[in-house]
Motif scaffolding. Sequence first.
Motif, PDB file in Angstrom:
ATOM      1  N   GLU A 506       2.529  -7.903   2.608  1.00  0.00           N
ATOM      2  CA  GLU A 506       3.602  -7.794   3.597  1.00  0.00           C
ATOM      3  C   GLU A 506       4.130  -6.370   3.707  1.00  0.00           C
ATOM      4  N   ASN A 507       3.366  -5.415   3.186  1.00  0.00           N
ATOM      5  CA  ASN A 507       3.724  -3.996   3.274  1.00  0.00           C
ATOM      6  C   ASN A 507       4.977  -3.640   2.475  1.00  0.00           C
ATOM      7  N   ASN A 508       5.221  -4.352   1.415  1.00  0.00           N
ATOM      8  CA  ASN A 508       6.340  -4.032   0.535  1.00  0.00           C
ATOM      9  C   ASN A 508       5.863  -3.051  -0.537  1.00  0.00           C
ATOM     10  N   PRO A 509       6.532  -1.909  -0.706  1.00  0.00           N
ATOM     11  CA  PRO A 509       6.096  -0.913  -1.705  1.00  0.00           C
ATOM     12  C   PRO A 509       6.451  -1.348  -3.115  1.00  0.00           C
ATOM     13  N   VAL A 510       5.666  -2.259  -3.664  1.00  0.00           N
ATOM     14  CA  VAL A 510       5.944  -2.834  -4.979  1.00  0.00           C
ATOM     15  C   VAL A 510       5.924  -1.768  -6.070  1.00  0.00           C
TER      16      VAL A 510
END
Length: 663
Positions: A506-510
């Motif tokens: 989901e394009n989250n910068p983990v």
Amino acid sequence: MRKNIYGSYVIRTADSPDNGANNSRTAASVLGPTTGQTLGSSAENVVSCAGGPTAIHTADNMANNTVPDSHEKRMTVKTSAARTKSILFRHGRAVPKPYIRLVSRLLLLAFLLSACEPIPGRDVMPSAAGSAGDGHAPAALPATEAVWSGDGHDNRKYDPPITLRTIRMNEPGLRFAPGDSFNNNPWTRAYEQRLGIRIETLWSDDSNQYNRKLDLMIASGDIPDLFRVNAAQLQQLAENGLIADLTDVYAAHVSERTRKLLDDRGPDALRLGTIGGRLMAIPWTSTLSEAAQVLHVRTDWLRKLNLPEPGSIADVMDISAAFTSRDPDGNGIHDTYGLAMDRNFNLAAGFFNGFHAYRNLWIEAGEGLAYGTVQPEMKRALAGLRELYASGQIDPDFGVKDELNVFESVVDGKIGMFYASPFAGSYPLHQAKKRDPAMEWKAYPLPSVDDTKARPQVPLDVSGYWVVSKEVKRPEAILRLLDFWIETYYENNSEQAYYEFNQSRENNPVWKMALVSLTKQYKNVDESLRIIEAMETNDRSRLTPEDKGVLQRIESYRRNGETDGWMWDYMFSKGGSLSVAEYYRKQDLYKRERLVSLPLPVTQRRSEALGKLQSETFMKIVLGLQPVETFERFVEQWETIGGREMTDEVNAWYRERGNPSTK
């Protein structure tokens, strides 16, 4: 009023190339990690921040006003640790320490109660597969079943587990899955499972509040176990005996991969974490080298006006004149400018470098160091800017515009050339291309005024420091965490692990959830080289999951003309902007800061007044309010009000520690 996010990981930039793009990783993930590099700024104005991906401007985040002014870095330093120290320590030596600590603790308590927000549940997002607190097991990584004994650098875990208390800056663009927080997320769960290290985050806040709260904690003497600081805070912590000496810890426990990453940068990185010959912090390294400025040029205008590519400063001046006067956009209106410039002269760094002038950089001169701002080459560079302004080739309103305002003109198609980072392919050029698909750009190495190649300037390539409290019984744990970061972020080839620990689907910068990190100096240049090789050989075996995503974007753009892929092609393909950075590296052209030191006392006291004099003089010369000959008077005044004293201090340091010939 802009939000002040710059103490987080990035400054003046946002976290994705296009937050509206579907099913695509963000540019920040692919480009990172590094400090927040201002795309158009000379690197001396980049805020020192701690680890995260290369951040790049996006229109979405700009619309949300998440970009601070370039001067805010200095203000943060001055109003944070330096001011706290001045009040409580430097001028308070006669005040009994118990009284100081009592007042400090009361202030700290009041501040925390009033300003701190709860961490769990903020920025909630739908659970990503395997990365939320949903019962999924972490992605497969190297096994660490054995027990960590504390002897040597291996993959064994602490048993029983140890707990490290920390504090965190809120990260722009980061979203936690339901039930997750800085205390409980894919990284912290992996830390405990693989390393036997539990993380307890005491609080998190935005950068300004982070530094203010941390300053109060330092003043009270009550600090976390492991946390990130700026240079002034590091000095204060060391002077007051609050942090662990890591010299022997590093020698005994650093892993080979961590040692190599730091050693590849030469001695400067660790030297910046060294005080009195002892390693007091692990420097947070950045990628400011590969972000040094290049010249971005409208090549469709070059072709339309039958102009050569820029190979010299003389070419730049001629092209600029044509872009200004010959109606390159064909609208019949005199509304284009040859060269972009901003009020802080951040966009002038590459232009100055073309004259072998280096603003705000200490350079080697003879047997010592000299301040580039006041050298004769700077006078000639200012005369060049004055000529461009006087002939209408620079926006007459540049004196009131910051880089953001200037980049709006680039997006509007009114600028023909500008000096900026290679990552300007994301912003402003990505947005400009979306607005006008016929627009074409190319990045060039800095043109020179003579036969000597221009050398792009690079500031200290360290943006912060990781420190450990002297009360921590297992200080080597920081090295295990760093080793795990390198192994997981850089060496992982598992797509499942990539989506869990680097960038979610989901394009989250983990990756921003990781407590500590280090960056490779040429991370994006090396990625570009792998992608170019894969495109030329059709062999993708060496590509990481990150590389593959970039290559897919490039191929999609070349097949279908999708503008979302244009920026990746502009930056990462052969002949792209990162190829210019590789040229700089291969030719050893980088002009690096030689004052490899924590802030020196005289420099701290004098820098504000000297900086103000410099800014005012440069602006008046370029605007024609003072003759170019004023430069000599400026140099004399600069020396009188503290520049000479500062130069003496810097050279005393250089003779003692900085000159390689004295080692």
